[in-house]
Write a protein that holds these residues in place. Structure first.
Motif, short mmCIF file in Angstrom:
data_model
loop_
_atom_site.label_atom_id
_atom_site.label_comp_id
_atom_site.label_asym_id
_atom_site.label_seq_id
_atom_site.Cartn_x
_atom_site.Cartn_y
_atom_site.Cartn_z
N VAL A 95 117.36 -11.08 38.16
CA VAL A 95 116.74 -9.86 38.72
C VAL A 95 115.50 -9.52 37.91
N GLU A 96 115.61 -9.59 36.59
CA GLU A 96 114.46 -9.29 35.71
C GLU A 96 113.29 -10.23 35.99
N GLY A 110 112.66 -11.60 38.79
CA GLY A 110 112.19 -11.44 40.17
C GLY A 110 112.63 -12.57 41.09
N THR A 129 116.97 -9.99 44.14
CA THR A 129 117.08 -8.55 43.99
C THR A 129 118.47 -8.23 43.46
#
Length: 115
Positions: free
Chosen positions: A14-15, A17, A20
């Motif tokens: 998630v970090e 990208g 999501t």
């Protein structure tokens, strides 16, 4: 082989990208995210170079209290005379004696011309 928790892999993905927060990490991306996590861990384990020394903006001596840039000086100072030198422009030097349980003096490693 090192096992990384799914939650940690998911959070890193998630970090980065890649996904999501509500998506699952595709199996094809697990090794990529794991490699980034391992590289982060290795970088965190590397000893950091010491910060470059800097000149204090202000040293205040009030009785036995010494502050450097508004912060209390964190080490014990011996009850020995201080040498204080003041220049006409307001800059100066303070020479104090620090107390220590042990003192070690090391010879710097010689550097080669290629460094």
């Amino acid at each position: 082989m090192l096992q990384l928790p799914d939650a940690e892999l998911h959070a890193k993905a998630v970090e980065l990208g890649i996904i999501t927060k509500d998506q699952d990490l595709p199996p094809s991306q697990r090794s990529r995210v794991a490699a980034v996590l391992l590289a982060d861990r290795r970088a965190a384990e590397q000893p950091q170079a010491p910060a470059a020394p800097k000149c204090a903006r202000e040293i205040t001596v009030r009785g036995s209290e010494i502050t450097v840039d508004g912060k209390p000086f964190p080490w014990l100072v011996a009850r020995a005379p201080m040498e204080i030198g003041l220049n006409p422009d307001g800059s100066g030097t303070v020479r104090i004696t620090l107390l220590a349980d042990a003192v070690q003096i090391l010879t710097p490693q010689p550097t080669t011309e290629s460094e």
